[in-house]
Motif scaffolding. Structure first.
Motif, short mmCIF file in Angstrom:
data_model
loop_
_atom_site.label_atom_id
_atom_site.label_comp_id
_atom_site.label_asym_id
_atom_site.label_seq_id
_atom_site.Cartn_x
_atom_site.Cartn_y
_atom_site.Cartn_z
N PHE A 124 0.83 -1.19 0.00
CA PHE A 124 0.00 0.00 0.00
C PHE A 124 0.86 1.25 0.00
CE2 PHE A 124 -3.42 2.78 1.09
CZ PHE A 124 -2.93 3.64 2.07
N VAL A 125 0.42 2.26 -0.76
CA VAL A 125 1.11 3.55 -0.80
C VAL A 125 0.21 4.66 -0.27
CG1 VAL A 125 2.16 5.29 -2.28
CG2 VAL A 125 2.59 2.85 -2.72
N ALA A 126 -1.01 4.74 -0.84
CA ALA A 126 -1.91 5.83 -0.46
C ALA A 126 -3.32 5.49 -0.88
CB ALA A 126 -1.48 7.15 -1.11
N VAL A 127 -4.28 6.15 -0.25
CA VAL A 127 -5.68 5.99 -0.62
C VAL A 127 -6.36 7.34 -0.48
CG1 VAL A 127 -6.37 5.33 1.73
CG2 VAL A 127 -7.80 4.67 -0.22
N ILE A 128 -7.33 7.57 -1.37
CA ILE A 128 -8.11 8.80 -1.33
C ILE A 128 -9.58 8.45 -1.44
CG2 ILE A 128 -7.76 9.17 -3.82
CD1 ILE A 128 -7.75 12.22 -3.17
N SER A 129 -10.38 9.07 -0.62
CA SER A 129 -11.81 8.75 -0.56
C SER A 129 -12.55 9.35 -1.75
CB SER A 129 -12.41 9.27 0.75
OG SER A 129 -12.30 10.69 0.81
N LEU A 130 -13.85 9.08 -1.78
CA LEU A 130 -14.68 9.44 -2.93
C LEU A 130 -14.57 10.93 -3.28
CD1 LEU A 130 -17.99 7.55 -2.05
CD2 LEU A 130 -15.96 6.68 -3.23
N ASN A 131 -14.65 11.76 -2.27
CA ASN A 131 -14.64 13.21 -2.53
C ASN A 131 -13.30 13.85 -2.23
OD1 ASN A 131 -14.56 13.06 0.21
ND2 ASN A 131 -16.53 14.05 0.57
N GLY A 132 -12.31 13.01 -1.93
CA GLY A 132 -10.97 13.53 -1.67
C GLY A 132 -10.76 14.09 -0.29
N MET A 133 -11.75 13.95 0.58
CA MET A 133 -11.63 14.56 1.91
C MET A 133 -10.80 13.72 2.86
SD MET A 133 -13.18 17.44 1.89
CE MET A 133 -13.45 17.77 3.62
N HIS A 134 -10.70 12.44 2.60
CA HIS A 134 -9.95 11.54 3.48
C HIS A 134 -8.82 10.91 2.68
CE1 HIS A 134 -13.04 11.95 6.54
NE2 HIS A 134 -13.92 11.79 5.58
N ILE A 135 -7.62 11.11 3.16
CA ILE A 135 -6.43 10.61 2.48
C ILE A 135 -5.51 9.98 3.53
CG2 ILE A 135 -4.41 11.21 1.11
CD1 ILE A 135 -5.99 13.60 0.02
N TYR A 136 -4.98 8.81 3.19
CA TYR A 136 -4.04 8.14 4.09
C TYR A 136 -2.84 7.68 3.30
CZ TYR A 136 -8.03 8.14 7.21
OH TYR A 136 -9.10 8.53 7.97
N TYR A 137 -1.70 7.66 3.97
CA TYR A 137 -0.44 7.28 3.33
C TYR A 137 0.26 6.20 4.15
CZ TYR A 137 -1.04 11.70 0.82
OH TYR A 137 -1.53 12.72 0.06
N ALA A 138 1.04 5.41 3.45
CA ALA A 138 1.96 4.52 4.14
C ALA A 138 3.01 5.36 4.85
CB ALA A 138 2.62 3.56 3.15
N ASP A 139 3.49 4.87 5.96
CA ASP A 139 4.50 5.61 6.72
C ASP A 139 5.75 5.88 5.88
OD1 ASP A 139 3.83 4.01 9.93
OD2 ASP A 139 2.87 5.70 8.93
N SER A 140 6.06 4.96 4.99
CA SER A 140 7.28 5.07 4.19
C SER A 140 7.25 6.23 3.20
CB SER A 140 7.55 3.76 3.45
OG SER A 140 6.45 3.44 2.61
N VAL A 141 6.06 6.74 2.88
CA VAL A 141 5.96 7.83 1.90
C VAL A 141 5.36 9.09 2.48
CG1 VAL A 141 5.69 6.08 0.09
CG2 VAL A 141 3.66 7.24 1.00
#
Length: 126
Positions: free
Chosen positions: A47-64
């Motif tokens: 996993f690197v990153a994820v972005i929700s439907l409207n872009g309001m919620h974003i999460y990243y792997a610690d490595s990036v």
């Protein structure tokens, strides 16, 4: 159904930047959570990153975290991954993925995604 096509990969020196794009077909792009994953030779897809439907919620792997930024433009059916301060260990094939059923809690798990792009190679030289 959604078809995803990544672009923007290439060869860059350590410390450089690249921006990946993932263009999607279909009229329901805004209904999909979008994830970025990568796979280096001999390693599992991560996993690197994820972005929700409207872009309001974003999460990243610690490595990036702090170096990579993902965003989406639902009007253009495109998701982006801006990668700065690249390191040799970022070398991998990068994939975007889409799912209409994944929750943010499970978004780091590749098997929860239904659609995948073909991948784009990113190579960072030291």
């Amino acid at each position: 159904q959604v078809q995803l096509v990544e672009s923007g990969g290439g060869l860059v020196q350590a410390g450089g930047s690249l921006r990946l794009s993932c263009a999607a077909s279909g009229r329901t792009f805004s209904s999909y959570t979008l994830g970025w994953f990568r796979q280096a030779p001999g390693k599992e897809r991560e996993f690197v990153a994820v972005i929700s439907l409207n872009g309001m919620h974003i999460y990243y792997a610690d490595s990036v975290k702090g170096r990579f930024t993902t965003s989406r433009d639902n009007a253009k059916n495109t998701v982006y991954l801006q990668m700065n301060s690249l390191k040799p260990e970022d070398t991998a094939v990068y994939y975007c993925a889409a799912s209409s059923r994944v929750s943010l809690a499970s978004s780091r798990i590749s098997s929860t995604y239904d659609y995948w792009g073909q991948g784009t190679q990113v190579t960072v030289s030291s």
